[in-house]
Structures are given as C-alpha cells and as structure tokens.
Scaffold this motif. Sequence first.
Motif, mmCIF file in Angstrom:
data_model
loop_
_atom_site.group_PDB
_atom_site.id
_atom_site.type_symbol
_atom_site.label_atom_id
_atom_site.label_comp_id
_atom_site.label_asym_id
_atom_site.label_seq_id
_atom_site.Cartn_x
_atom_site.Cartn_y
_atom_site.Cartn_z
ATOM 1 N N ARG A 71 5.046 -21.208 15.751
ATOM 2 C CA ARG A 71 4.389 -20.485 16.838
ATOM 3 C C ARG A 71 4.414 -18.989 16.548
ATOM 4 O O ARG A 71 5.316 -18.481 15.887
ATOM 5 N N ASP A 72 3.400 -18.337 17.076
ATOM 6 C CA ASP A 72 3.324 -16.884 17.057
ATOM 7 C C ASP A 72 3.360 -16.453 18.526
ATOM 8 O O ASP A 72 2.341 -16.495 19.211
ATOM 9 N N LYS A 75 0.998 -13.873 19.945
ATOM 10 C CA LYS A 75 -0.386 -14.312 20.122
ATOM 11 C C LYS A 75 -0.496 -15.520 21.037
ATOM 12 O O LYS A 75 -1.594 -16.051 21.229
#
Length: 116
Positions: A71-72, A75
């Motif tokens: 995951r980012d 973002k």
Amino acid sequence: QVQLVESGGGLVQAGGSLRLSCAASGNILGINTMGWYRQAPGKQREVVATIASGGSTNYADSAKGRFTISRDSAKNTVYLQLNSLKPEDTAVYYCNVRDGFWLPYWGQGTQVTVSS
C-alpha cells in the motif's frame, strides 16, 4: 462518499503475472486495513490478502508465496501483485477498505482470467 477505483485485471496465461491497483478517494476519515478479495463463479467471496495501516500483512493459503499486497498510504492506494497465476485464480477481484470507524467499502471489481 467514498470511491474505490480498481484497475489492472485482464487475461493472462498460466504462469503469468498481473498487478492490481485500487485507489480510494472521497470523504475517508482515515484508513485502517486495505485488502483484496475474490469471487469465482458459483463460489463465495473470499479474502486473498489484507494489509494493516502499520504494514502487517495476511494472506490466504492459496496466495502465500505467489501474491504480494502493498500500500501507498500517501496515495490511499493498495496494490496486489499476482505472480505464477493458475487457472483456479480466475475470479473477480474486489478491493476492500475499512475507514477510521472500521466501516467497509468495496470497489466495483476487476476480472482476472487465467488460461491454461
């Protein structure tokens, strides 16, 4: 209102790879877990992988060693790298997000088809 937009599904031969992405937007009051589920024709939806806000991950036995979730958080995006795909991986893959109140949100689904 929360929107989850998935991308990256498609048709691939057995042994191939795909990368799924899911971007969350809208009125999200923080995100806790993010994850991917799948549903094959005639079967119940099942969890594939999840990732917590701290980065800890969990995988279904069928996904261990072949799939990688990441995951980012900046973002609000979660990814699922699918490697060594098998025909039995064919399904609609759904993104799932739980917000700061642990309310669940679902994407529209993206089709993954693995040919033998």
